[in-house]
Structure formats: C-alpha cells, structure tokens
Motif scaffolding. Structure first.
Motif, PDB file in Angstrom:
ATOM      1  N   LEU A  43       0.813  -1.144   0.127  1.00 44.65           N
ATOM      2  CA  LEU A  43      -0.166   0.266   0.237  1.00 44.65           C
ATOM      3  C   LEU A  43       0.886   0.932   0.570  1.00 44.65           C
ATOM      4  CD1 LEU A  43      -2.591   1.441   0.095  1.00 44.65           C
ATOM      5  CD2 LEU A  43      -2.449   1.245   2.740  1.00 44.65           C
ATOM      6  N   ARG A 125      -0.958   2.665   8.294  1.00 42.01           N
ATOM      7  CA  ARG A 125      -1.363   2.362   7.117  1.00 42.01           C
ATOM      8  C   ARG A 125      -1.591   0.831   7.558  1.00 42.01           C
ATOM      9  NH1 ARG A 125       3.875   4.149   5.601  1.00 42.01           N
ATOM     10  NH2 ARG A 125       5.224   2.575   4.664  1.00 42.01           N
ATOM     11  N   THR A 127      -1.967  -3.289   6.399  1.00 45.63           N
ATOM     12  CA  THR A 127      -2.353  -3.893   4.918  1.00 45.63           C
ATOM     13  C   THR A 127      -2.691  -5.767   5.596  1.00 45.63           C
ATOM     14  OG1 THR A 127       0.071  -4.948   4.595  1.00 45.63           O
ATOM     15  CG2 THR A 127      -0.962  -3.012   2.877  1.00 45.63           C
ATOM     16  N   ALA A 141      -5.117  -0.207   3.940  1.00 44.21           N
ATOM     17  CA  ALA A 141      -5.981   1.249   3.955  1.00 44.21           C
ATOM     18  C   ALA A 141      -4.686   1.630   4.625  1.00 44.21           C
ATOM     19  CB  ALA A 141      -7.508   0.703   5.420  1.00 44.21           C
ATOM     20  N   VAL A 159      -7.075  10.215   2.150  1.00 47.32           N
ATOM     21  CA  VAL A 159      -7.186   8.472   2.477  1.00 47.32           C
ATOM     22  C   VAL A 159      -7.492   7.425   1.075  1.00 47.32           C
ATOM     23  CG1 VAL A 159      -9.504   6.946   3.494  1.00 47.32           C
ATOM     24  CG2 VAL A 159      -8.518   9.119   4.569  1.00 47.32           C
ATOM     25  N   GLU A 160      -6.334   6.073   2.005  1.00 48.47           N
ATOM     26  CA  GLU A 160      -6.674   6.118   0.630  1.00 48.47           C
ATOM     27  C   GLU A 160      -7.004   4.098   1.194  1.00 48.47           C
ATOM     28  OE1 GLU A 160      -3.407   4.025  -3.137  1.00 48.47           O
ATOM     29  OE2 GLU A 160      -2.336   3.788  -1.094  1.00 48.47           O
ATOM     30  N   LEU A 161      -7.857   3.241   0.126  1.00 50.10           N
ATOM     31  CA  LEU A 161      -8.783   2.003   0.791  1.00 50.10           C
ATOM     32  C   LEU A 161      -7.640   1.301  -0.823  1.00 50.10           C
ATOM     33  CD1 LEU A 161     -12.696   2.748   1.738  1.00 50.10           C
ATOM     34  CD2 LEU A 161     -10.112   2.559   3.249  1.00 50.10           C
ATOM     35  N   GLN A 162      -7.826  -0.315  -0.431  1.00 49.42           N
ATOM     36  CA  GLN A 162      -7.418  -0.914  -1.774  1.00 49.42           C
ATOM     37  C   GLN A 162      -7.037  -2.314  -1.403  1.00 49.42           C
ATOM     38  OE1 GLN A 162      -2.492  -0.500  -1.812  1.00 49.42           O
ATOM     39  NE2 GLN A 162      -3.400   0.950  -3.711  1.00 49.42           N
ATOM     40  N   ARG A 180      -8.506   0.300  -6.139  1.00 47.09           N
ATOM     41  CA  ARG A 180      -8.322   1.424  -5.274  1.00 47.09           C
ATOM     42  C   ARG A 180      -9.525   2.729  -4.902  1.00 47.09           C
ATOM     43  NH1 ARG A 180      -5.356   5.767  -6.287  1.00 47.09           N
ATOM     44  NH2 ARG A 180      -3.989   6.403  -4.814  1.00 47.09           N
ATOM     45  N   TYR A 181      -9.779   3.296  -3.677  1.00 51.02           N
ATOM     46  CA  TYR A 181     -10.261   4.124  -3.581  1.00 51.02           C
ATOM     47  C   TYR A 181      -9.303   4.902  -3.041  1.00 51.02           C
ATOM     48  CZ  TYR A 181     -13.400   8.198  -1.352  1.00 51.02           C
ATOM     49  OH  TYR A 181     -14.232   8.909  -1.254  1.00 51.02           O
ATOM     50  N   TYR A 182      -9.366   7.186  -3.209  1.00 51.31           N
ATOM     51  CA  TYR A 182      -8.874   7.748  -3.309  1.00 51.31           C
ATOM     52  C   TYR A 182      -9.542   8.688  -2.402  1.00 51.31           C
ATOM     53  CZ  TYR A 182      -3.730  10.384  -2.185  1.00 51.31           C
ATOM     54  OH  TYR A 182      -2.920  11.334  -1.943  1.00 51.31           O
TER      55      TYR A 182
END
Length: 372
Positions: A43, A125, A127, A141, A159-162, A180-182
């Motif tokens: 991440l 973060r 994982t 995240a 913020v990031e989600l993967q 991926r959401y950012y």
C-alpha cells in the motif's frame, strides 16, 4: 519552491511525472509460478511527496538488487524498525505508522511573496494479506495527515483503500483484479485553478483493474482493462464565493496489451499498446464543448535488473489523443518513459523517473497538453 526534508538515509534524485498504466512486470527465462500484474500486499503511503520510490512498481525486480528503502530498517544499535506482523489464521496483518517533518518557503504556493512554514505528516496504514500456497488476496487502508504550524488552512487528510486478488490457473498463468479508492487534497498550484483560492480543493477517485498473465519459457503475454473516475469538490475563493469544478469530473476506460521477450535472465525487450477513452460529465466552463476523447499509446523498450548495478525500464513510442468535438485539435507526439535505480554503493540508491505523455489540458477551451 517548497523543500521537504524527510528523515531517511536514502539519496534519491527524481524527475517525476505521472505514469500511466499498470506496473511493469518482472521477467526471467524461468517461468514464474505466480507472475505479477498487480502489486499484492503493498500500500503506497498516501500523501507522500513524489519520489522514485513512489514508482517502485515500474522497476523490474528479479531479486538481483535491493534499494536502500527496500531493506529492513534498524536503529544505530541494530534493533529492528520494521513493523511486527500479526498472523491471523491464513492471513498476515501488517500495521505501520510513519512520521515525517517538513519545511517549506512557500506554504500557500504563491507566485510572489512566499511565506515559510514547518509541519509534520503522520501516515498510519495497514495491510491484510493472505498466506496461501496458491491464489492470493490483499486488503489495505491508509491515512496521511499533514499539519502546518502556522497556516492551518493548508492542513490536509488523504485516505486510501485498496483490495486485490489473484486466481492461479496453472504455473505461469493467472487472472488478477484490483480496486483502489482515494480521497485527497490537490495543491493550490494545480494548473487551471485561479490565484484567489482560499484553501486547497478536495477530490475523490476510484480505479478498477482486471487482467491476466500467461508465461512461456521466454515469452510473457499480458492484458488488462482499467476503469476509473475522478470528481472534484467546489473550491472556496477568497471573495467568499465558491468555484464549481464539475466540468473536471470524468470517467475513463482503457485496454492494454503487452508482450515481453527475455534476451537473458537479467534483460528483456517488450512492446505494449493501450487504447482508451475519457468522458467528461459537463461542458468545460459551461461554455466550451466537452473534451471527450480517445487516447492511443504504443511503446517499445527494454527492462533490466543487473546485479549490484541497476534495475529499471526504458521505452519510447507514439502517443495520440483524438477529441470527439471538432473544436479541439487532435494531438500526436513522441513519448517516452524511464524508471531506473542505480546502486553506486550499498548505502546509496539513486533513482530517476522521467516521462512524456499527452494529457487533458487544465486550461478551459484547450484540448490536450504534452507533459514531461
């Protein structure tokens, strides 16, 4: 120009530009049982400054070299600084937190009379990665919070989600997918924004990639489909009004095909082609036609991983962008990409990233722009 001092023992020199597409693939003469199209269990720290390490996926890693930031970190007395992994059944949880300080001589990115400031960035973060012998899934995240000492209007939180997965079909062949959401904050100096912006604007983006890899002894074939969208929130101005950015909201899709051929265990040549579309939700500025377009890219190049010397990828080729509206001029250009790490000593890693691409112009009424 702002200066960010990150407390790290790595020397990195970067010419940084946005790279398009999936990470380059490791390749060798011997079939890899799980060839990688999408990076698993990793991440990228959101909110980090652009650097060569941000494009680590571009380097073709055959395990012949190890950059300074790739190695386990230790204190002066030899105590490990790496995160302590937690086993949860068939999964491994990896929590980390990074702390950086920075100093800038132009906190608000002003064209004149820059004001200096200092601050810090905290990046927690986490994982969660499977530990299976076949197939793989990973979830990640991360949050990055930047705090300025004097100018709180410049504070930001990204913020990031993967999530990613790999389905192994047979040795050397698999299917992969990643999402991926950012949610982040763009710089005041973003081209096209007015100078009277009261505070940095926010945006949201998401991307889905589905692809597959098939390897023979010396040849690798890969294909992937990418779907993405990005939207921008209204930006507050110093006169008390807000600037709508709905004309910047867009959706895109692209198909990429690539073939690699290994000349030696450490060097391979490749060819890749991408064709995509980008559609905008509104007319530009409410006045100009929509900048819906098609993009084409064809590159040939070489990737390498030379023991105790360097690793990376170099490519050149053709770029084109054709707009649906005759109002905008179509563009064609020579393009290139370079992502190289050089290891002069075991304590120093020198990196270079350079690209030349065609992108949508941030200026209203203008179609494409060539960026380097």
């Amino acid at each position: 120009m702002s200066v960010v001092n990150e407390m790290m023992r790595t020397i990195q020199i970067g010419l940084v530009a946005g790279l398009v597409g999936l990470p380059s693939l490791a390749f060798a003469q011997v079939i890899n049982p799980n060839p990688t199209l999408i990076q698993f269990g990793t991440l990228q720290a959101v909110g980090s400054s652009s650097s060569v390490s941000s494009y680590r996926g571009q380097f073709v890693d055959r395990g012949r070299n190890s950059g300074v930031r790739d190695r386990p970190r230790v204190t002066g007395s030899g105590l490990p600084l790496e995160p302590v992994n937690v086993r949860l059944g068939a999964f491994v949880l990896s929590p980390t937190i990074d702390y950086d300080t920075f100093q800038t001589d132009n906190a608000k990115r002003a064209s004149t009379n820059g004001q200096s400031d200092t601050g810090y960035i905290i990046r927690p973060r986490m994982t969660l990665t499977s530990n299976w012998s076949r197939h793989a899934v990973s979830f990640g995240a991360g949050v990055a919070g930047a705090v300025y000492q004097d100018f709180s209007t410049e504070d930001s939180t990204d913020v990031e989600l993967q999530a990613s997965g790999r389905l192994d079909i047979r040795r050397g062949a698999n299917l992969q997918a990643a999402y991926r959401y950012y949610e982040g904050v763009e710089s005041r100096s973003t081209a096209g924004l007015p100078i009277n912006v009261a505070e940095p604007g926010q945006f949201e983006s998401s991307a889905l990639t589905v692809g597959g890899v098939w390897e023979l002894t010396r040849t690798r074939l890969s294909a992937n489909v990418d779907v993405s969208d990005i939207s921008f929130d209204p930006v507050p101005l110093t006169n008390g009004t807000t600037l709508s950015q709905v004309d910047r909201n867009s959706e895109g899709a692209a198909l990429t095909l690539r073939t690699d051929f290994a000349l030696t265990p450490s060097t391979a040549i490749f060819a890749t082609a991408t064709h995509g579309t980008r559609n905008y939700q509104e007319r530009t500025g409410g006045l100009f036609p929509s900048r819906d377009s098609e993009q084409t890219q064809a590159l040939v190049g070489v990737n390498f991983d030379l023991s105790n010397l360097a690793r990376g990828e170099l490519s050149v080729g053709y770029l084109a962008q054709n707009f649906d509206a005759a109002f905008y001029d179509d563009s064609e250009a020579f393009g290139y990409r370079a992502a190289v790490e050089w290891f002069p000593t075991t304590l120093v890693t020198v990196g270079l990233v350079a690209t030349r691409n065609i992108t949508d112009s941030p200026v209203q009424g203008s179609g494409a722009a060539i960026t380097t």
